[in-house]
Design an enzyme around this catalytic site. Structure first.
Site, short mmCIF file in Angstrom:
data_model
loop_
_atom_site.label_atom_id
_atom_site.label_comp_id
_atom_site.label_asym_id
_atom_site.label_seq_id
_atom_site.Cartn_x
_atom_site.Cartn_y
_atom_site.Cartn_z
N THR A 1 0.80 -1.23 0.00
CA THR A 1 0.00 0.00 0.00
C THR A 1 0.83 1.28 0.00
O THR A 1 0.30 2.36 -0.24
CB THR A 1 -0.95 0.02 1.22
OG1 THR A 1 -0.17 -0.06 2.42
CG2 THR A 1 -1.93 -1.14 1.16
N VAL B 1 6.32 2.86 -2.72
CA VAL B 1 7.18 1.93 -3.45
C VAL B 1 6.39 0.66 -3.80
O VAL B 1 6.51 0.12 -4.90
CB VAL B 1 8.45 1.60 -2.66
CG1 VAL B 1 9.29 0.55 -3.39
CG2 VAL B 1 9.28 2.86 -2.45
N CYS C 1 18.58 4.86 -2.78
CA CYS C 1 18.16 5.43 -4.07
C CYS C 1 19.11 6.51 -4.58
O CYS C 1 19.36 6.61 -5.78
CB CYS C 1 16.74 5.97 -3.98
SG CYS C 1 16.46 7.11 -2.61
N SER D 1 9.33 12.18 -3.44
CA SER D 1 8.84 10.80 -3.46
C SER D 1 9.78 9.87 -2.72
O SER D 1 9.36 8.80 -2.26
CB SER D 1 8.63 10.31 -4.90
OG SER D 1 9.83 10.44 -5.64
N GLU E 1 20.78 9.64 5.47
CA GLU E 1 21.07 9.55 4.04
C GLU E 1 22.55 9.75 3.73
O GLU E 1 23.11 9.08 2.86
CB GLU E 1 20.23 10.58 3.29
CG GLU E 1 20.04 10.28 1.84
CD GLU E 1 19.00 9.20 1.57
OE1 GLU E 1 18.73 8.92 0.39
OE2 GLU E 1 18.45 8.64 2.54
N ARG F 1 16.79 17.72 0.41
CA ARG F 1 15.46 17.46 -0.14
C ARG F 1 14.99 18.70 -0.88
O ARG F 1 14.99 19.80 -0.31
CB ARG F 1 14.48 17.12 0.98
CG ARG F 1 13.14 16.61 0.48
CD ARG F 1 13.22 15.19 -0.06
NE ARG F 1 13.41 14.20 0.98
CZ ARG F 1 13.74 12.93 0.75
NH1 ARG F 1 13.94 12.52 -0.50
NH2 ARG F 1 13.89 12.09 1.75
N HIS G 1 16.38 11.99 -8.51
CA HIS G 1 17.47 12.42 -7.64
C HIS G 1 18.65 12.86 -8.51
O HIS G 1 19.12 12.10 -9.37
CB HIS G 1 17.94 11.28 -6.74
CG HIS G 1 17.00 10.95 -5.62
ND1 HIS G 1 15.86 11.66 -5.35
CD2 HIS G 1 17.06 9.96 -4.67
CE1 HIS G 1 15.24 11.14 -4.29
NE2 HIS G 1 15.95 10.11 -3.87
N ASN H 1 14.31 8.11 -8.86
CA ASN H 1 14.50 7.49 -7.54
C ASN H 1 13.51 6.39 -7.21
O ASN H 1 13.84 5.46 -6.47
CB ASN H 1 14.45 8.57 -6.45
CG ASN H 1 13.15 9.34 -6.44
OD1 ASN H 1 12.82 10.02 -7.43
ND2 ASN H 1 12.40 9.26 -5.36
N THR H 2 12.28 6.44 -7.73
CA THR H 2 11.35 5.35 -7.40
C THR H 2 11.31 4.28 -8.49
O THR H 2 10.67 3.25 -8.29
CB THR H 2 9.91 5.87 -7.13
OG1 THR H 2 9.36 6.41 -8.32
CG2 THR H 2 9.92 6.89 -6.02
#
Length: 363
Positions: A12, A15, A157, A186, A209, A245, A252, A337-338
């Site tokens: 859900t 990703v 990512c 995202s 990160e 961000r 990215h 990135n996704t």
């Protein structure tokens, strides 16, 4: 070809939704089970994501009315699939426990999560770069006490924008890298309507990160130990990272500066990027980009909105290669990135593991 039956754990989330979209018409894989937290368990998928579907296209018909199972019930979920993709939003301890529980049901796990990335017997794959690291799976199975169950992960990512650009240059002896990444919302599982405070703003901190960006490439560039029991991290280069961000939906970008032991010419660097042939291409994996890297000659490219979907979001674009007054060279890289950085990279890793024989259909 009989398709592999696939489960998605964390179906859900953003990703998980990407996995569902990518697998709608996949030639090798079909979704047979969706699982998420207890809050969503028992609902039909469209009910579980009502008001939270993150994309402009509709929920694929093959899952819209599929019931969502409780991800905690690993044995029940695993009985319905040959392997699972995992993209849960849990703390690291709970994530590792969940993924190992699935592996111990003899179900391979291809994970988007960070919990197991730095374990020495878990391959962290960018299929074009370190496909041979899958060789450590035999040692991991011994530790877990499994015959076919194991965990493989994809890296952070942000590093997938610049690690691919640096890899063909490694034999020039990369000494040091300074990188600043400009990361889409995202990556935090957000959209603009759910995160209005990012508009007209840049946030100069993404928890954990920078550490990932400095450590994970050294595992990617590492090698299997002589006995195949672990992945030995590379000792160089030294990487200094800053991660910001920025108010873009996807993509990215990385600004990279690099120093070499043996400084190449700019033409040599461009030739390496242009000529790089990868294992993923040689195996004709369905999600493999061809080419993996594209250098853009325009002074103002790559641009996030224009170039993040290169090769269906699985390729990397590079631009602005020039000499630097502190380092040897600097350039800019971009990846989605996704797609490349999350679900797409996971799908490509699963394709590799199937092609190599590490993932097999259950009897």
């Amino acid at each position: 070809m009989k398709k592999y039956r696939v489960g998605i754990i964390g179906a859900t989330g953003m990703v998980g939704q990407r996995f569902i979209s990518l697998l709608e018409n996949h030639p090798w894989f079909e979704i047979t089970v969706l699982a998420a937290s207890g809050r969503s368990a028992g609902k039909l998928y469209h009910e579980a994501v009502e008001g939270r579907w993150a994309f402009s296209w509709p929920i694929p018909e093959n899952v819209i009315n599929m019931p969502v199972m409780d991800a905690a019930n690993a044995e029940e979920v695993s009985a319905l699939c040959d392997f699972v993709f995992c993209a849960v939003a849990m703390d690291k301890k709970a994530t590792r426990e969940l993924e190992e529980r699935y592996a111990k049901t003899e179900t391979p796990v291809v994970s988007n999560n960070s919990a197991c990335r730095l374990l020495p017997d878990v391959p962290m794959l960018i299929p074009e770069i370190n496909a041979d690291h899958a060789g450590v799976i035999a040692a991991q199975k011994k530790r877990l006490g499994t015959k076919r169950g194991f965990i493989a992960v994809k890296p952070n990512c942000s590093i997938q924008s610049y690690v691919p650009a640096l890899t063909p240059l490694m034999d020039f002896g990369i000494k040091s890298v300074s990188v600043c990444t400009y990361q889409a919302i995202s990556g935090a599982g957000k959209t603009f309507d759910r995160w209005p405070e990012i508009l007209d703003n840049v946030i100069p901190y993404i928890g954990g990160e920078e550490e990932k960006s400095e450590k994970e490439p050294l595992k990617i560039w590492g090698h299997l130990s002589d006995d195949g029991s672990e992945i030995i991290h590379a000792q160089a280069p030294v990487i200094s990272a800053q991660c910001l961000r920025v108010p873009v939906s996807d993509g990215h970008m990385a600004a990279v500066s690099v120093t070499f032991e043996k400084k190449p010419t700019a033409d040599e660097i461009l030739a390496r990027w242009s000529d790089w042939q990868t294992v993923a291409q040689q195996l004709s994996l369905p999600s493999a980009p061809t080419p993996f890297i594209k250098y853009m000659e325009e002074a103002d490219r790559p641009q996030t909105r224009l170039d993040r979907d290169f090769e269906n979001g699985m390729g990397v674009t590079v631009g602005r290669l020039r000499e630097d007054c502190l380092f040897d060279y600097k350039f800019v890289c971009l990846s989605h990135n996704t797609l490349r950085g999350a679900a797409g990279g996971g799908v490509l890793s699963a394709e590799l593991l199937c092609a190599q024989g590490y993932i097999a259909r259950k009897e």
